[in-house]
Design a protein around this motif. Structure first.
Motif, mmCIF file in Angstrom:
data_model
loop_
_atom_site.group_PDB
_atom_site.id
_atom_site.type_symbol
_atom_site.label_atom_id
_atom_site.label_comp_id
_atom_site.label_asym_id
_atom_site.label_seq_id
_atom_site.Cartn_x
_atom_site.Cartn_y
_atom_site.Cartn_z
ATOM 1 N N ALA A 1 -4.816 0.014 0.171
ATOM 2 C CA ALA A 1 -4.976 0.633 1.496
ATOM 3 C C ALA A 1 -6.082 -0.068 2.284
ATOM 4 C CB ALA A 1 -5.291 2.117 1.345
ATOM 5 N N ILE A 2 -7.162 -0.417 1.586
ATOM 6 C CA ILE A 2 -8.247 -1.152 2.238
ATOM 7 C C ILE A 2 -7.771 -2.534 2.668
ATOM 8 C CG2 ILE A 2 -10.508 -2.214 1.852
ATOM 9 C CD1 ILE A 2 -11.145 0.141 -0.007
ATOM 10 N N LEU B 1 -4.319 4.791 -9.140
ATOM 11 C CA LEU B 1 -4.933 5.414 -7.973
ATOM 12 C C LEU B 1 -5.995 4.502 -7.357
ATOM 13 C CD1 LEU B 1 -5.332 9.113 -9.188
ATOM 14 C CD2 LEU B 1 -3.899 8.314 -7.286
ATOM 15 N N HIS B 2 -6.769 3.862 -8.227
ATOM 16 C CA HIS B 2 -7.780 2.909 -7.743
ATOM 17 C C HIS B 2 -7.105 1.729 -7.042
ATOM 18 C CE1 HIS B 2 -11.412 0.495 -7.571
ATOM 19 N NE2 HIS B 2 -10.759 -0.484 -8.164
ATOM 20 N N ALA C 1 0.818 -1.210 0.000
ATOM 21 C CA ALA C 1 0.000 0.000 0.000
ATOM 22 C C ALA C 1 0.854 1.264 0.000
ATOM 23 C CB ALA C 1 -0.935 -0.004 1.211
ATOM 24 N N GLN D 1 -4.241 1.714 -5.596
ATOM 25 C CA GLN D 1 -3.675 2.192 -4.330
ATOM 26 C C GLN D 1 -4.754 2.228 -3.243
ATOM 27 O OE1 GLN D 1 -2.419 6.405 -3.865
ATOM 28 N NE2 GLN D 1 -0.384 5.573 -3.442
ATOM 29 N N SER D 2 -5.966 2.658 -3.615
ATOM 30 C CA SER D 2 -7.068 2.680 -2.649
ATOM 31 C C SER D 2 -7.426 1.264 -2.204
ATOM 32 C CB SER D 2 -8.297 3.360 -3.262
ATOM 33 O OG SER D 2 -8.018 4.705 -3.586
#
Length: 298
Positions: free
Chosen positions: A146-147, A139-140, A83, A142-143
């Motif tokens: 992170a989740i 970017l998606h 992440a 990466q999100s």
């Protein structure tokens, strides 16, 4: 039904204690802790650390026990590294900036000198669309990563059992080194600072009871002088079809630990507010023949 004095309340409690069972008037009460929970965990594994003993006082967040979390810890660290790795996204953003600059320059040349063809400009425009798409995709991702890192952290934390509130450990149902299963009862935690007197009330004697009402309660089996003021927190809207009794609950302060929760108790009298006492006094002066207060006893 207010008591005239503490002495009358003590006499009522003693009378309730000495009265035969058949003479009990309407109320059968038992005191319990306001919070009494048996804690479980959502995971299966071996207990690595048992951090408390029976009788220990704990605060919210204190560790009670920990199940082997080494694999969960490794997975969390791996997800966290993924992440936090923004190298590919940085490269994609740099490429997008470069293509955008080249496209801008090509369009200026096409308009000013026509030294570049329209096909070359269209090719750069398509390259910019693709570069922008890569940035959006990364970017998606990466999100999502992170989740996933957050989920892995929660999975690791689920291997730790912590106290949900201030309380006392009264029972430990496992031991260090034991293998436990998900939802297996492990530790019983109670908060004795607030007690609840649960009573079964005859339906014809509850006219004055309502949520928020103040009551004087006693515990004659323990000590006739042990009394508390409590607040009615629940009055059942139902009557038991067999016994014809209604359940009520009265919350009371027990911060000093004087009441050994689990013992039987009784309701001695309603407690009137100062305004109510003033109104009663005025009525008493105007109506000296008013009937004396009645004490409900067990």
């Amino acid at each position: 039904m207010a008591l005239a004095s503490r002495a009358e309340a003590v006499d009522a409690a003693r009378a309730a204690l000495e009265a035969p069972l058949g003479a009990s008037a309407a109320l059968r009460c038992l005191s319990t802790p306001a919070r009494d929970v048996t804690l479980t965990m959502p995971v299966t594994g071996q207990i690595q650390e048992l951090a408390v003993m029976e009788g220990d006082r704990v605060k919210p967040g204190d560790l009670l026990l920990r199940v082997d979390d080494r694999l969960a810890d490794i997975e969390y660290k791996r997800r966290k590294m993924i992440a936090n790795d923004a190298s590919e996204l940085k490269a994609a953003k740099a490429r997008l900036r470069s293509v955008s600059q080249r496209l801008k320059a090509a369009m200026e040349l096409l308009q000013s000198t026509h030294s570049i063809s329209q096909d070359e400009v269209d090719e750069l425009a398509l390259e910019r669309v693709l570069a922008n798409s890569d940035v959006t995709r990364l970017l998606h991702e990466q999100s999502v990563q992170a989740i996933e890192a957050r989920r892995a952290k929660l999975e690791k934390e689920s291997h730790r059992l912590t106290a949900p509130f201030d309380g006392t450990v009264v029972e430990i149902l496992t031991e260090q080194g034991a293998t436990i299963h998900a939802d297996q009862p492990l530790i019983r935690l109670v908060d004795t600072r607030t007690g609840v007197l649960e009573c079964s009330l005859e339906s014809d004697g509850d006219a004055d009871l309502k949520v928020g009402g103040r009551m004087t309660i006693g515990f004659p089996a323990h000590n006739p002088t042990t009394m508390r003021h409590g607040v009615v927190s629940f009055v059942s809207p139902l009557q038991d079809s067999a016994s014809h009794l209604r359940k009520i609950k009265i919350r009371f302060d027990n911060a000093d630990g004087a009441v050994l929760l689990g013992m039987a108790g009784i309701i001695l009298a309603n407690v009137q507010s100062p305004a109510e006492e003033a109104r009663v006094g005025a009525r008493s002066e105007a109506s000296p023949r008013e009937k004396p207060a009645r004490v409900v006893q067990q």
